[in-house]
Scaffold this active site. Sequence first.
Site, PDB file in Angstrom:
ATOM      1  N   LYS A   1      28.073  33.479  28.532  1.00  0.00           N
ATOM      2  CA  LYS A   1      29.226  33.143  27.719  1.00  0.00           C
ATOM      3  C   LYS A   1      29.932  31.976  28.398  1.00  0.00           C
ATOM      4  O   LYS A   1      29.737  31.733  29.583  1.00  0.00           O
ATOM      5  CB  LYS A   1      30.131  34.347  27.524  1.00  0.00           C
TER       6      LYS A   1
ATOM      7  N   ASP B   1      38.716  32.862  32.530  1.00  0.00           N
ATOM      8  CA  ASP B   1      38.806  33.874  33.585  1.00  0.00           C
ATOM      9  C   ASP B   1      38.313  33.347  34.934  1.00  0.00           C
ATOM     10  O   ASP B   1      38.030  32.158  35.083  1.00  0.00           O
ATOM     11  CB  ASP B   1      38.047  35.138  33.178  1.00  0.00           C
TER      12      ASP B   1
ATOM     13  N   ASP C   1      35.558  33.304  36.652  1.00  0.00           N
ATOM     14  CA  ASP C   1      34.319  32.532  36.783  1.00  0.00           C
ATOM     15  C   ASP C   1      34.058  31.637  35.575  1.00  0.00           C
ATOM     16  O   ASP C   1      32.974  31.063  35.448  1.00  0.00           O
ATOM     17  CB  ASP C   1      33.129  33.458  37.032  1.00  0.00           C
TER      18      ASP C   1
ATOM     19  N   SER D   1      34.096  37.823  38.483  1.00  0.00           N
ATOM     20  CA  SER D   1      34.618  37.446  37.173  1.00  0.00           C
ATOM     21  C   SER D   1      36.130  37.581  37.058  1.00  0.00           C
ATOM     22  O   SER D   1      36.864  36.974  37.813  1.00  0.00           O
ATOM     23  CB  SER D   1      33.909  38.273  36.105  1.00  0.00           C
ATOM     24  N   HIS D   2      36.588  38.437  36.123  1.00  0.00           N
ATOM     25  CA  HIS D   2      38.016  38.544  35.859  1.00  0.00           C
ATOM     26  C   HIS D   2      38.716  39.512  36.812  1.00  0.00           C
ATOM     27  O   HIS D   2      39.912  39.738  36.685  1.00  0.00           O
ATOM     28  CB  HIS D   2      38.212  39.024  34.425  1.00  0.00           C
TER      29      HIS D   2
ATOM     30  N   ASP E   1      33.733  32.150  32.270  1.00  0.00           N
ATOM     31  CA  ASP E   1      32.884  32.465  31.114  1.00  0.00           C
ATOM     32  C   ASP E   1      33.653  33.113  29.960  1.00  0.00           C
ATOM     33  O   ASP E   1      33.104  33.322  28.890  1.00  0.00           O
ATOM     34  CB  ASP E   1      31.656  33.299  31.518  1.00  0.00           C
ATOM     35  N   ARG E   2      34.923  33.458  30.196  1.00  0.00           N
ATOM     36  CA  ARG E   2      35.703  34.062  29.106  1.00  0.00           C
ATOM     37  C   ARG E   2      36.692  33.064  28.523  1.00  0.00           C
ATOM     38  O   ARG E   2      37.008  32.061  29.168  1.00  0.00           O
ATOM     39  CB  ARG E   2      36.492  35.267  29.611  1.00  0.00           C
TER      40      ARG E   2
HETATM   41  C1  VG1 Z   1      33.112  43.931  30.703  1.00  0.00           C
HETATM   42  C2  VG1 Z   1      33.157  43.611  29.225  1.00  0.00           C
HETATM   43  C3  VG1 Z   1      31.820  43.081  28.761  1.00  0.00           C
HETATM   44  C4  VG1 Z   1      31.431  41.866  29.626  1.00  0.00           C
HETATM   45  C5  VG1 Z   1      31.478  42.240  31.090  1.00  0.00           C
HETATM   46  C6  VG1 Z   1      31.235  41.068  31.998  1.00  0.00           C
HETATM   47  O1  VG1 Z   1      32.140  44.919  30.940  1.00  0.00           O
HETATM   48  O2  VG1 Z   1      33.514  44.742  28.472  1.00  0.00           O
HETATM   49  O3  VG1 Z   1      31.900  42.741  27.408  1.00  0.00           O
HETATM   50  O4  VG1 Z   1      30.149  41.427  29.303  1.00  0.00           O
HETATM   51  O5  VG1 Z   1      32.758  42.771  31.424  1.00  0.00           O
HETATM   52  O6  VG1 Z   1      32.155  40.043  31.766  1.00  0.00           O
HETATM   53  P1  VG1 Z   1      32.515  46.481  31.100  1.00  0.00           P
HETATM   54  O7  VG1 Z   1      31.223  47.158  31.448  1.00  0.00           O
HETATM   55  O8  VG1 Z   1      33.544  46.561  32.184  1.00  0.00           O
HETATM   56  O9  VG1 Z   1      33.085  46.909  29.789  1.00  0.00           O
HETATM   57  V1  VG1 Z   1      32.630  39.035  33.026  1.00  0.00           V
HETATM   58  O10 VG1 Z   1      33.645  37.901  32.411  1.00  0.00           O
HETATM   59  O11 VG1 Z   1      33.026  40.165  34.111  1.00  0.00           O
HETATM   60  O12 VG1 Z   1      31.154  38.325  33.604  1.00  0.00           O
HETATM   61 CO    CO Z   2      33.755  36.293  33.655  1.00  0.00          CO
END
Ligand code: VG1
Ligand code: CO
Length: 541
Positions: free
Chosen positions: A374, A275, A277, A111-112, A279-280
């Site tokens: 998302k 981001d 992948d 992801s990010h 989804d953000r």
């Molecule tokens: C973070 C965010 C959460 C989100 C998750 C995955 O998790 O706070 O809201 O769903 O990332 O997003 P955490 O446990 O680090 O707070 V992504 O864009 O990484 O799929």
């Molecule tokens: Co993501």
Amino acid sequence: MPVVATTPFSDQKPGTSGLRKKVVVFQQPHYVENFLQSIFDSLDGREGQTLVIGGDGRFHNREVIQIAIRMAAANGFGRVIVGRGGLLSTPAASNLIRKTKSFGGVILSASHNPGGPDGDFGVKYNAGNGGPAPESLTDRIFARTREISSYRIEDAPDCDLDRVGSAACGAMKCEIVDPVADYQALMEKLFDFDAIAALFKSGFTIRFDGMSAITGPYAHAILEKALGAGAGSVINGTPLPDFGGHHPDPNLVHAKDLFDLMMSDKAPDFGAASDGDGDRNLIIGRGQFVTPSDSVAMLAANAHLAPAYAGGIAGVARSMPTSAAADRVAQKLGVKCYETPTGWKFFGTLLDAGLATICGEESAGTGSNHVREKDGLWAVLLWLNIIAKRRQSVKDIVAEHWRTYGRNYYSRHDYEEIDSDAASRLMQALRDRLPRLKGDALAGKTVANADDFAYLDPVDGSEAKAQGVRILFEDGSRIVYRLSGTGTVGATLRIYVERYEPDPTRQFLETQQALADLIKAASDVADVAKRTGRNAPSVIT
Ligand code: VG1
Ligand code: CO
């Protein structure tokens, strides 16, 4: 069919969204194979079924795509559908799983988190509804990683990932598809593309930052080509294995250039980013940043302006740390607002049951029942659709929303890469203190209640405990503490602070100032400086 002997790895516990580790960890012999086999072993009835495979294009993506294809073949899948180049954004993968009635999907992404040889890699499994594996399944997968003794992998040459078409891997069919086409078709169904195209034609300008990650190809095709935003509207639109050395997290720290542009006199009408992948989303109007929590509320309040939601929405869902702005919209619309633990997987049952239509998280995640993830570009398109109908600036839409519903001042302070034991002790100390907090005065407010958030899924009855410590004040203000489940080094402490302001004359303060008392109280109560050795957060959003 080759069966390879292996030994378990003790650290393969999926976090908030899948298994996320440093690339070097994933490069250990048998590491990714063990995790994939543990997933496959946990899926009853997979024989002859279809599996979607794709990733965000980060370093190590192609290697793992080939391994996943060969292992899917050896594990009895009848067909895999793979995005060309091994690419699929997370929401596009979710859509493909649903559209092709696949058994599930393997998405390769962290992801990010940063990419490259020294960056992070990740593997997530999504179920047949297109959504992240529920906890019951990730628990099974984790249990399996601890006892696995062999994995199955087809002895076949690599698939040509770069040519759309059909090939084979052993007895399994391997289809390479355009990663954008099906997703674009879905967006065209949901939104009024004619109205958005007319908006651009009237001179409306946009800057979309793909952050050298997966959304570039989607944004080029949809925003520039289909909707006619001028060429050059999309920047950093080519996915790079190391994201150009940047951190593909669309927040005010890592997308600072976009933020600065949007606050300058050269600002286009609308700025957005997504981001790693896809989804953000980050939404910034000219001179107006929209917090993700506000964005969920504003999208819910205006969703009826887009064709897909013209009939109204069934309900709203937000993660617990997300501000209560969406609750006020739900109340006005006369629909329910669900409060779930952090992570998109908790929205799945609500969306499947038709209880919620719009969902969101404070971490820049917004989505709807169109997929089970998302969806960054979806949020951008819904904003554009709303603007095309209202013909107002983002700034005016935001101001009007606050006037109507009040403003929820909101901020998150992250303390990254702190010592894991110190972080656990900090959380434990807070939990121990909870029963004594009620009635206390903090930041000039009275604590109405304090608890450790627990969730009972109204659809399947599953329970999730210890999802974050909450201090709830009598005036609706909140302080929330939780540890991240997506970091790969040490622990990350997240502190979320929120204050409600109904008075329109007091809705334009600087956020950190408006929250200063609560922020101080939050770090005092948890003894953050002493326990973490940090005097300031690493990231403020
Ligand atoms: C973070 C965010 C959460 C989100 C998750 C995955 O998790 O706070 O809201 O769903 O990332 O997003 P955490 O446990 O680090 O707070 V992504 O864009 O990484 O799929
Ligand atoms: Co993501």
